[in-house]
Design an enzyme around this catalytic site. Sequence first.
Site, PDB file in Angstrom:
ATOM      1  N   LYS A   1      -1.373 -20.394   2.940  1.00  0.00           N
ATOM      2  CA  LYS A   1      -2.395 -19.359   3.430  1.00  0.00           C
ATOM      3  C   LYS A   1      -2.607 -19.926   5.175  1.00  0.00           C
ATOM      4  O   LYS A   1      -2.415 -20.914   5.337  1.00  0.00           O
ATOM      5  CB  LYS A   1      -3.804 -20.059   2.630  1.00  0.00           C
ATOM      6  CG  LYS A   1      -4.841 -19.170   3.154  1.00  0.00           C
ATOM      7  CD  LYS A   1      -6.296 -19.630   2.388  1.00  0.00           C
ATOM      8  CE  LYS A   1      -7.258 -19.002   2.983  1.00  0.00           C
ATOM      9  NZ  LYS A   1      -8.539 -19.540   2.921  1.00  0.00           N
TER      10      LYS A   1
ATOM     11  N   PHE B   1       4.910  13.944  -1.163  1.00  0.00           N
ATOM     12  CA  PHE B   1       3.372  14.368  -0.810  1.00  0.00           C
ATOM     13  C   PHE B   1       3.340  14.038   0.774  1.00  0.00           C
ATOM     14  O   PHE B   1       4.030  13.120   1.308  1.00  0.00           O
ATOM     15  CB  PHE B   1       2.523  13.374  -1.598  1.00  0.00           C
ATOM     16  CG  PHE B   1       2.206  13.992  -3.000  1.00  0.00           C
ATOM     17  CD1 PHE B   1       3.112  14.038  -3.728  1.00  0.00           C
ATOM     18  CD2 PHE B   1       0.867  14.593  -3.176  1.00  0.00           C
ATOM     19  CE1 PHE B   1       2.702  14.561  -5.233  1.00  0.00           C
ATOM     20  CE2 PHE B   1       0.432  14.971  -4.290  1.00  0.00           C
ATOM     21  CZ  PHE B   1       1.452  15.133  -5.336  1.00  0.00           C
TER      22      PHE B   1
ATOM     23  N   ILE C   1      11.103   5.326   0.587  1.00  0.00           N
ATOM     24  CA  ILE C   1      11.776   5.646  -1.090  1.00  0.00           C
ATOM     25  C   ILE C   1      12.091   7.149  -1.128  1.00  0.00           C
ATOM     26  O   ILE C   1      13.012   7.466  -1.463  1.00  0.00           O
ATOM     27  CB  ILE C   1      10.549   5.166  -1.885  1.00  0.00           C
ATOM     28  CG1 ILE C   1      10.369   3.682  -1.702  1.00  0.00           C
ATOM     29  CG2 ILE C   1      10.970   5.431  -3.222  1.00  0.00           C
ATOM     30  CD1 ILE C   1       9.107   3.140  -2.154  1.00  0.00           C
TER      31      ILE C   1
ATOM     32  N   LYS D   1      12.654  14.217   5.871  1.00  0.00           N
ATOM     33  CA  LYS D   1      12.940  13.319   4.633  1.00  0.00           C
ATOM     34  C   LYS D   1      14.001  13.873   3.606  1.00  0.00           C
ATOM     35  O   LYS D   1      14.652  13.217   2.745  1.00  0.00           O
ATOM     36  CB  LYS D   1      11.655  13.210   3.541  1.00  0.00           C
ATOM     37  CG  LYS D   1      10.295  12.809   4.403  1.00  0.00           C
ATOM     38  CD  LYS D   1      10.000  11.370   4.056  1.00  0.00           C
ATOM     39  CE  LYS D   1       8.813  10.963   4.928  1.00  0.00           C
ATOM     40  NZ  LYS D   1       8.213   9.496   4.429  1.00  0.00           N
TER      41      LYS D   1
ATOM     42  N   LYS E   1       7.742  16.722   8.008  1.00  0.00           N
ATOM     43  CA  LYS E   1       8.247  15.639   7.005  1.00  0.00           C
ATOM     44  C   LYS E   1       9.420  16.309   5.799  1.00  0.00           C
ATOM     45  O   LYS E   1      10.004  15.350   5.749  1.00  0.00           O
ATOM     46  CB  LYS E   1       6.978  15.358   6.281  1.00  0.00           C
ATOM     47  CG  LYS E   1       6.847  13.807   6.321  1.00  0.00           C
ATOM     48  CD  LYS E   1       5.279  13.452   5.685  1.00  0.00           C
ATOM     49  CE  LYS E   1       4.592  12.712   6.841  1.00  0.00           C
ATOM     50  NZ  LYS E   1       3.154  12.392   6.630  1.00  0.00           N
TER      51      LYS E   1
ATOM     52  N   ASN F   1      -3.675   0.019   1.442  1.00  0.00           N
ATOM     53  CA  ASN F   1      -4.402   1.223   1.886  1.00  0.00           C
ATOM     54  C   ASN F   1      -5.574   1.738   0.711  1.00  0.00           C
ATOM     55  O   ASN F   1      -5.390   1.130  -0.238  1.00  0.00           O
ATOM     56  CB  ASN F   1      -3.279   2.427   2.215  1.00  0.00           C
ATOM     57  CG  ASN F   1      -2.477   2.588   1.059  1.00  0.00           C
ATOM     58  OD1 ASN F   1      -3.083   3.284  -0.069  1.00  0.00           O
ATOM     59  ND2 ASN F   1      -1.010   2.477   1.330  1.00  0.00           N
TER      60      ASN F   1
HETATM   61  N1  CTP Z   1       6.951   7.616   1.359  1.00  0.00           N
HETATM   62  C1  CTP Z   1       8.051   6.871   0.855  1.00  0.00           C
HETATM   63  N2  CTP Z   1       8.427   5.473   1.181  1.00  0.00           N
HETATM   64  C2  CTP Z   1       7.807   5.421   2.436  1.00  0.00           C
HETATM   65  C3  CTP Z   1       6.781   5.930   3.083  1.00  0.00           C
HETATM   66  C4  CTP Z   1       6.486   7.085   2.535  1.00  0.00           C
HETATM   67  O1  CTP Z   1       8.516   7.187  -0.249  1.00  0.00           O
HETATM   68  N3  CTP Z   1       8.059   4.023   2.865  1.00  0.00           N
HETATM   69  C5  CTP Z   1       6.698   8.962   0.716  1.00  0.00           C
HETATM   70  C6  CTP Z   1       5.118   9.128   0.126  1.00  0.00           C
HETATM   71  O2  CTP Z   1       5.251   8.758  -1.245  1.00  0.00           O
HETATM   72  C7  CTP Z   1       4.940  10.509   0.069  1.00  0.00           C
HETATM   73  C8  CTP Z   1       5.820  10.798   1.570  1.00  0.00           C
HETATM   74  O3  CTP Z   1       6.802  10.004   1.847  1.00  0.00           O
HETATM   75  O4  CTP Z   1       5.809  11.358  -0.788  1.00  0.00           O
HETATM   76  C9  CTP Z   1       5.065  11.024   2.855  1.00  0.00           C
HETATM   77  O5  CTP Z   1       4.351   9.996   3.025  1.00  0.00           O
HETATM   78  P1  CTP Z   1       3.347  10.050   4.054  1.00  0.00           P
HETATM   79  O6  CTP Z   1       2.477   8.469   4.018  1.00  0.00           O
HETATM   80  O7  CTP Z   1       2.754  11.137   4.304  1.00  0.00           O
HETATM   81  O8  CTP Z   1       4.025   9.633   5.400  1.00  0.00           O
HETATM   82  P2  CTP Z   1       5.007   8.710   6.219  1.00  0.00           P
HETATM   83  O9  CTP Z   1       6.547   8.922   5.792  1.00  0.00           O
HETATM   84  O10 CTP Z   1       4.452   7.549   5.847  1.00  0.00           O
HETATM   85  O11 CTP Z   1       4.964   9.258   7.527  1.00  0.00           O
HETATM   86  P3  CTP Z   1       3.700   9.126   8.756  1.00  0.00           P
HETATM   87  O12 CTP Z   1       3.118   7.688   8.428  1.00  0.00           O
HETATM   88  O13 CTP Z   1       4.197   9.182   9.871  1.00  0.00           O
HETATM   89  O14 CTP Z   1       2.856  10.312   8.265  1.00  0.00           O
END
Ligand code: CTP
Length: 414
Positions: free
Chosen positions: A291, A329, A311, A347, A343, A213
Amino acid sequence: MLSGRRILLIISGGIAAYKSLDLIRRLREQGAAVRCVLTESATQFVTPLSVAALSEHKVYQDLFSLTDEAEMGHIRLSREADLVVVAPASANLIAKMACGLADDLASTALLATDKPVLIAPAMNVFMWNHPATQGNVAALAARGVHRVGPGAGELACGEVGEGRMADVPEIMAAIGRLIGVLPPEAKPLAGRRAIVTSGPTHEPIDPVRFIANRSSGKQGHAVAAALHRLGAEVTLVSGPVTLPPPEGVEIVPVETAAQMLEACLAALPADIAVCAAAVADWRVSNPGAQKHKKTEGGGPPTIALTPNPDILATLSQPGELRPALVVGFAAETELLLQHASAKLARKGCDWIVANDVSPASGTFGGDQNAVHLLTPDTVEAWPRMGKELVAERLAERIAAHFAKPHPTTSEVPA
Ligand code: CTP
């Protein structure tokens, strides 16, 4: 108090240069020997004569002056000082420092020095908030350059906001701390351990391809640096980024979400966890050992995905090893507060820093961020500011959280 100490003061162009005359006077009063370098534009604001009179020494201006070079080469000038102070530090000189340019005496001395450097930025609020300046300031901070200010208020240009050079007593205090004649700045997070995740993750499709990303890691790295500045012992678990690791922070480089989780668990116990990484939500179920090749007449490969571990949610789970404060975040492209508060609950973390990452916001990969801080009971909207400042403010909030007396088990009402 500064008797026997040697300061190289570099004055760059800006209306705040008049305050530097007072700074020289204060440094001399305290017994410091002050050598001054003026940039060409600084001479539009203060005269070499007044600087020479106050410092009681000749003023250095020209990189190619044969007499200056014979008497005191620019290398010696930059090395014989105990501390190099740049006040005011203009946007232009900060940019030169960040890029390593050496096209005049001031920038050359800054590139050649092996001594600590303190900058006191001064500029218009828009120049200060510009992503280019914020990026340069972040790069200098990551290299260990110290900074005092700028403060907020009415600026010489008539606009209001951040950009005023720190006042002379503030600069004197910063100099005193750096030279070791004043106690180091309060380190409210001394003795606390923090884990910070940052950057993207890369999830392999085959040995040469991966899912990734647009995260740059700038925000997470800035948070790690800010927590360290407040005294925390920081482990920064970072996905692949091109940023230098912040000074004084233990860095654990990882690629995948699974590795990031493993590194975070290995870094426990910790008092603070800040999950700023943009973790891939899915990984490829069965990445190719070789590959993927195109086959004659064959269609595109089908890539099956498996959810990655979360995480933030894992670190937030109740238990003996749960950090006392877990901050996530939320990266959203729509319905920012609604998604972010969902969230926070989902979480199980304590705070969420919600940021708009829609393409129009320029947040992903950019230097600025406009965030909301959500706690279970409050929502605070922070003004748009550099990621570095978001990090500083968040670190200060974290320090304030730990400074508050928390009820001990015996004090909790039954
Ligand atoms: N995060 C994480 N592990 C993951 C996904 C997200 O620790 N597998 C943490 C990110 O570091 C951030 C928070 O969760 O602190 C939210 O991440 P975000 O990408 O905004 O949300 P998602 O949990 O991925 O949910 P969505 O894709 O539905 O927005």
